[in-house]
Design a protein around this motif. Structure first.
Motif, PDB file in Angstrom:
ATOM      1  N   ARG A 264       1.016  -1.215   0.077  1.00 35.78           N
ATOM      2  CA  ARG A 264      -0.160  -0.099   0.064  1.00 35.78           C
ATOM      3  C   ARG A 264       0.866   1.254  -0.041  1.00 35.78           C
ATOM      4  NH1 ARG A 264      -2.630  -4.553  -0.413  1.00 35.78           N
ATOM      5  NH2 ARG A 264      -4.755  -4.155  -0.681  1.00 35.78           N
ATOM      6  N   LEU A 265       1.963   1.265   0.757  1.00 44.60           N
ATOM      7  CA  LEU A 265       2.756   2.408   0.770  1.00 44.60           C
ATOM      8  C   LEU A 265       3.445   2.585  -0.836  1.00 44.60           C
ATOM      9  CD1 LEU A 265       4.826   1.617   4.077  1.00 44.60           C
ATOM     10  CD2 LEU A 265       3.428   3.543   3.520  1.00 44.60           C
ATOM     11  N   GLU A 266       3.695   1.590  -1.513  1.00 47.14           N
ATOM     12  CA  GLU A 266       4.357   1.701  -2.825  1.00 47.14           C
ATOM     13  C   GLU A 266       3.161   2.259  -3.532  1.00 47.14           C
ATOM     14  OE1 GLU A 266       6.889  -1.071  -6.089  1.00 47.14           O
ATOM     15  OE2 GLU A 266       6.114  -1.843  -4.193  1.00 47.14           O
ATOM     16  N   ARG A 267       1.997   1.429  -3.607  1.00 51.07           N
ATOM     17  CA  ARG A 267       0.887   1.922  -4.527  1.00 51.07           C
ATOM     18  C   ARG A 267       0.485   3.287  -4.288  1.00 51.07           C
ATOM     19  NH1 ARG A 267      -3.659  -2.566  -3.910  1.00 51.07           N
ATOM     20  NH2 ARG A 267      -1.749  -3.679  -4.273  1.00 51.07           N
ATOM     21  N   GLN A 268       0.361   4.068  -3.221  1.00 55.45           N
ATOM     22  CA  GLN A 268      -0.021   5.269  -2.948  1.00 55.45           C
ATOM     23  C   GLN A 268       0.981   6.149  -2.862  1.00 55.45           C
ATOM     24  OE1 GLN A 268      -1.993   4.961   0.832  1.00 55.45           O
ATOM     25  NE2 GLN A 268      -3.662   3.796   0.326  1.00 55.45           N
ATOM     26  N   GLY A 269       2.135   5.719  -3.402  1.00 55.33           N
ATOM     27  CA  GLY A 269       3.138   6.872  -3.574  1.00 55.33           C
ATOM     28  C   GLY A 269       4.089   7.378  -2.263  1.00 55.33           C
ATOM     29  N   LYS A 270       3.591   6.494  -1.382  1.00 58.22           N
ATOM     30  CA  LYS A 270       4.349   7.084   0.121  1.00 58.22           C
ATOM     31  C   LYS A 270       5.961   6.755   0.162  1.00 58.22           C
ATOM     32  CE  LYS A 270      -0.182   7.765   2.418  1.00 58.22           C
ATOM     33  NZ  LYS A 270      -0.855   7.511   3.422  1.00 58.22           N
ATOM     34  N   MET A 271       6.582   5.790  -0.580  1.00 57.12           N
ATOM     35  CA  MET A 271       7.801   5.488  -0.577  1.00 57.12           C
ATOM     36  C   MET A 271       8.282   5.204  -1.873  1.00 57.12           C
ATOM     37  SD  MET A 271       8.040   1.588   0.676  1.00 57.12           S
ATOM     38  CE  MET A 271       7.376   0.094  -0.110  1.00 57.12           C
ATOM     39  N   VAL A 272       9.722   5.305  -1.924  1.00 54.22           N
ATOM     40  CA  VAL A 272      10.204   4.815  -3.113  1.00 54.22           C
ATOM     41  C   VAL A 272      10.930   3.505  -2.957  1.00 54.22           C
ATOM     42  CG1 VAL A 272      12.189   5.432  -4.839  1.00 54.22           C
ATOM     43  CG2 VAL A 272      10.740   7.148  -3.965  1.00 54.22           C
ATOM     44  N   PRO A 273      10.563   2.244  -3.266  1.00 54.69           N
ATOM     45  CA  PRO A 273      11.065   1.161  -2.873  1.00 54.69           C
ATOM     46  C   PRO A 273      12.355   0.808  -3.485  1.00 54.69           C
ATOM     47  CG  PRO A 273       9.481   0.832  -4.401  1.00 54.69           C
ATOM     48  CD  PRO A 273       9.155   2.227  -4.131  1.00 54.69           C
ATOM     49  N   LEU A 274      13.448   0.515  -2.912  1.00 57.83           N
ATOM     50  CA  LEU A 274      14.936   0.252  -3.354  1.00 57.83           C
ATOM     51  C   LEU A 274      15.151  -1.190  -3.392  1.00 57.83           C
ATOM     52  CD1 LEU A 274      16.759   2.973  -1.276  1.00 57.83           C
ATOM     53  CD2 LEU A 274      15.783   3.431  -3.962  1.00 57.83           C
ATOM     54  N   HIS A 275      14.247  -1.931  -2.851  1.00 59.90           N
ATOM     55  CA  HIS A 275      14.490  -3.323  -3.132  1.00 59.90           C
ATOM     56  C   HIS A 275      13.028  -4.092  -2.903  1.00 59.90           C
ATOM     57  CE1 HIS A 275      13.949  -3.264   1.102  1.00 59.90           C
ATOM     58  NE2 HIS A 275      13.922  -4.313   1.185  1.00 59.90           N
ATOM     59  N   THR A 276      13.038  -5.389  -3.480  1.00 61.62           N
ATOM     60  CA  THR A 276      11.687  -5.907  -3.319  1.00 61.62           C
ATOM     61  C   THR A 276      11.922  -6.671  -1.995  1.00 61.62           C
ATOM     62  OG1 THR A 276      11.548  -6.359  -5.737  1.00 61.62           O
ATOM     63  CG2 THR A 276      10.200  -7.829  -4.126  1.00 61.62           C
ATOM     64  N   PRO A 277      10.873  -6.724  -0.984  1.00 61.00           N
ATOM     65  CA  PRO A 277      10.883  -7.413   0.274  1.00 61.00           C
ATOM     66  C   PRO A 277      10.976  -9.055  -0.009  1.00 61.00           C
ATOM     67  CG  PRO A 277       8.782  -6.495  -0.133  1.00 61.00           C
ATOM     68  CD  PRO A 277       9.522  -6.169  -1.223  1.00 61.00           C
ATOM     69  N   ALA A 278      11.657  -9.287   1.063  1.00 60.97           N
ATOM     70  CA  ALA A 278      11.821 -10.931   0.820  1.00 60.97           C
ATOM     71  C   ALA A 278      10.363 -11.678   1.087  1.00 60.97           C
ATOM     72  CB  ALA A 278      12.905 -11.346   1.801  1.00 60.97           C
ATOM     73  N   PRO A 279      10.301 -12.684   0.570  1.00 56.73           N
ATOM     74  CA  PRO A 279       8.845 -13.526   0.709  1.00 56.73           C
ATOM     75  C   PRO A 279       8.895 -14.510   1.759  1.00 56.73           C
ATOM     76  CG  PRO A 279      10.030 -14.393  -1.070  1.00 56.73           C
ATOM     77  CD  PRO A 279      10.889 -13.491  -0.615  1.00 56.73           C
TER      78      PRO A 279
END
Length: 318
Positions: A264-279
């Motif tokens: 949700r943070l990524e979708r709403q533009g509230k952060m700039v992801p620098l990596h993909t979270p580990a699953p």
């Protein structure tokens, strides 16, 4: 707390006692109501819940039109007990069978939209003990009384062992800090992860559903964005008694909730992801000779808004 949230708490928080049956029946008009119980291996409790709803809210008074148990691959007698008590039981994987089956509570909740027909949907966890039908009537109250309310969350005390409170550990350690940090307008929800909530079909079918344990957090965040805070409400349902999960299980839930917040943070533009979270999540258990690591998949899958699913609009109506 934001002044907006303080005002919301005063105007959009009520108690189940504020919504007597007579008032709900008068306000109901031609609105139809479906109650949904997602259930996996809850044979010990599901029958009692179904019996109470049928007896008090369907047979004694005509408030609930449809009572459906979504059986999520139970290996016990959940389906048989629910059916014997009077619910319509639908196997999770038999709903929208052309779709690849996914796992998790959120999958059962999402599919329930396609298996029910009510204008309002009330979701109740199937592991509750000492169940009271005021859980259902309380959640319906704000929706029937005010067309501006789209979604209602339950709140309650959650005893842990012999303590009056203390349940809801994932709420206090993970969900509440996340909401206060990133979605402070949702800080007024007492139980943001509550499994008892209700909403208008016209709204629920327009948001995605996380398939795992992040479903409640995801719905709150997405509905805030879709409808605004004033369309959300909460009702004090008193006390909730249910079985408690192990710390290991809570760790998996927390991981999925954090994954949901990330998306949700990524979708709403509230952060700039620098990596993909580990699953995955590594956890440890002491055994003879030391600690043994176990690694589990905590990746979060998501179903799209139900209105985008082909054939959904042609389902039978009550």
């Amino acid at each position: 707390m934001l002044p907006e949230v303080e005002a919301w708490l005063r105007s959009r928080t009520s108690s189940s006692a504020d919504w007597p049956l007579a008032r709900l029946l008068e306000a109901r008009g031609d609105t139809t109501v479906s109650v949904v119980l997602p259930a996996r291996d809850e044979g010990a409790t599901v029958g009692e819940i179904v019996t109470a709803i049928r007896r008090e809210l369907m047979e004694a008074v005509p408030l609930v039109d449809e009572l459906v148990v979504i059986d999520s691959r139970s290996t016990d007698d959940t389906a048989a007990r629910a059916a014997a008590a009077g619910a319509r039981v639908v196997a999770q994987d038999e709903i929208l069978p052309d779709l690849k089956p996914l796992d998790g509570k959120g999958e059962a909740l999402w599919k329930s939209l396609a298996a029910t027909s009510g204008d309002l949907l009330v979701f109740v966890d199937a592991d509750l003990r000492e169940f009271r039908t005021s859980f259902v009537t309380g959640l319906l109250g704000p929706l029937l009384a005010d067309p501006g309310v789209a979604y209602v969350k339950g709140c309650y005390d959650r005893p842990l062992a012999d303590a009056h409170a203390g349940g809801g550990r994932v709420t206090e350690l993970v969900a509440r800090p996340l909401l206060n940090l990133h979605w402070p307008r949702l800080a007024g929800f007492v139980q943001p992860l509550a499994g008892e909530y209700a909403g208008r079909r016209s709204v629920l079918e327009r948001v995605p559903f996380v398939t795992g344990y992040g479903v409640e957090l995801g719905l709150l965040i997405d509905l805030l964005e879709l409808c605004g805070l004033d369309a959300l409400a909460q009702v004090d349902l008193g006390r909730r008694i249910h079985s408690h999960q192990s710390v290991e299980a809570l760790g998996g839930m927390a991981a999925q909730i954090m994954q949901t917040s990330w998306s949700r943070l990524e979708r709403q533009g509230k952060m700039v992801p620098l990596h993909t979270p580990a699953p995955t999540l590594a956890q440890f258990r002491r055994e003879r000779g030391g600690h043994r690591a176990t690694v589990r998949d905590v990746a979060v899958a998501e179903r799209p808004p139900m209105v985008t699913v082909p054939g959904y609009g042609s389902r039978p109506r009550l």
